[in-house]
Scaffold this motif. Structure first.
Motif, PDB file in Angstrom:
ATOM      1  N   GLY A  54       1.048  -1.220  -0.034  1.00  0.00           N
ATOM      2  CA  GLY A  54      -0.059  -0.086  -0.011  1.00  0.00           C
ATOM      3  C   GLY A  54       1.000   1.149  -0.056  1.00  0.00           C
ATOM      4  N   ALA A  55       1.991   1.318   0.878  1.00  0.00           N
ATOM      5  CA  ALA A  55       2.992   2.611   0.882  1.00  0.00           C
ATOM      6  C   ALA A  55       3.474   2.517  -0.613  1.00  0.00           C
ATOM      7  N   LEU A  58       0.935   4.210  -2.891  1.00  0.00           N
ATOM      8  CA  LEU A  58       0.836   5.759  -2.615  1.00  0.00           C
ATOM      9  C   LEU A  58       1.972   6.521  -2.934  1.00  0.00           C
ATOM     10  N   GLY A  64      -3.045   8.979  -6.549  1.00  0.00           N
ATOM     11  CA  GLY A  64      -3.546   8.127  -5.615  1.00  0.00           C
ATOM     12  C   GLY A  64      -4.393   8.728  -4.712  1.00  0.00           C
ATOM     13  N   ARG A  65      -5.823   8.271  -4.513  1.00  0.00           N
ATOM     14  CA  ARG A  65      -6.832   8.905  -3.366  1.00  0.00           C
ATOM     15  C   ARG A  65      -7.756   8.037  -3.257  1.00  0.00           C
ATOM     16  N   ILE A  66      -8.635   8.361  -2.321  1.00  0.00           N
ATOM     17  CA  ILE A  66      -9.394   7.309  -1.555  1.00  0.00           C
ATOM     18  C   ILE A  66     -10.890   7.992  -1.983  1.00  0.00           C
ATOM     19  N   SER A 236       0.716   1.966 -11.510  1.00  0.00           N
ATOM     20  CA  SER A 236       1.331   3.196 -11.396  1.00  0.00           C
ATOM     21  C   SER A 236       2.905   3.146 -12.007  1.00  0.00           C
TER      22      SER A 236
END
Length: 248
Positions: A54-55, A58, A64-66, A236
């Motif tokens: 996850g890191a 990000l 990257g956004r939620i 990414s």
């Protein structure tokens, strides 16, 4: 001096994605199985691996956004169900939502790769029905063996009779055989679209390994999360390689 992106840049990027997609699918499957195996042996190590993935996403993702708005519906549904059935029912609702969301994403990804590969016929609902059956079989099996414990929290689903997973499994096996036979014929004729075929193969493997062949639902959920994160990480990486900007 003005900068412009060549008109064929999008086509080149799509072609590059089509070429790397089989390797991307294999890498995502390997990461998912590795994290899932770690969850069986040592849950803290699996959580650390998930946090590292996850890191990485990000840090490397440009946008990257939620999307918190998309979480409102499942959260409200879980609260309502939990109010009537208890905590286990609420967590079961979130589990069903997560299964649907991951399956929907995977089917859309397969359709996108098929379009990139120039195979629009493989994007119809009939061609992708087999991709929904594998998660459905896993869901019925989890419901049949419910209740479960996930990270110390209870998960419960309506208990279904044994013939439900048996019939779903038979339908899944038939659909998988038909899909495999078609892809084998494409390969024999030299017309196999490697990108969507590789993605769908890993799709079936991860859902069957996570929920169809294993009764450890916690490890299955961890593996599914790692699968999604590994795909996001590889995407990414592709986005970072921007097309060359020419000056005029």
């Amino acid at each position: 001096m003005n900068g412009r992106i060549p008109e064929h840049a999008a086509a080149l990027q799509s072609g590059a994605l089509a070429r790397v997609s089989p390797a991307r699918s294999a890498a995502a499957l390997f990461a998912a199985l590795a994290v899932g195996a770690a969850a069986l042996a040592s849950p803290p190590i699996a959580l650390f691996m998930l946090a590292a993935l996850g890191a990485f996403v990000l840090m490397r993702g440009e946008h990257g956004r939620i999307d918190f708005a998309s979480l409102i519906g499942p959260a409200v549904a879980a609260v309502i169900v939990g109010a009537f059935t208890g905590l286990a029912g609420g967590i079961g609702t979130l589990f069903v939502w997560r299964m649907f969301a991951d399956t929907h994403w995977s089917v859309r990804e397969a359709a996108r790769l098929a379009l990139i590969a120039g195979r629009p016929a493989e994007t119809s609902w009939r061609s992708l029905a087999h991709a929904w059956l594998t998660p459905l079989y896993g869901l019925t099996l989890v419901a049949y063996t419910a209740p479960h414990m996930i990270a110390g929290l209870p998960l419960d689903l309506p208990h279904v009779p044994v013939w439900v997973p048996m019939l779903t499994g038979a339908a899944t096996a038939g659909a998988l055989f038909d899909w495999s036979l078609r892809r084998a014929a494409d390969w024999r004729l030299g017309e196999l679209a490697a990108g969507p075929a590789a993605h769908l193969l890993t799709h079936h493997v991860i859902f069957l390994a996570a929920f169809g062949f294993s009764l450890d639902v916690s490890a299955g959920i961890v593996a599914l999360m790692a699968w999604r994160l590994a795909h996001a990480a590889s995407l990414s990486e592709i986005r970072i390689q921007k097309p060359e900007i020419r000056s005029t």
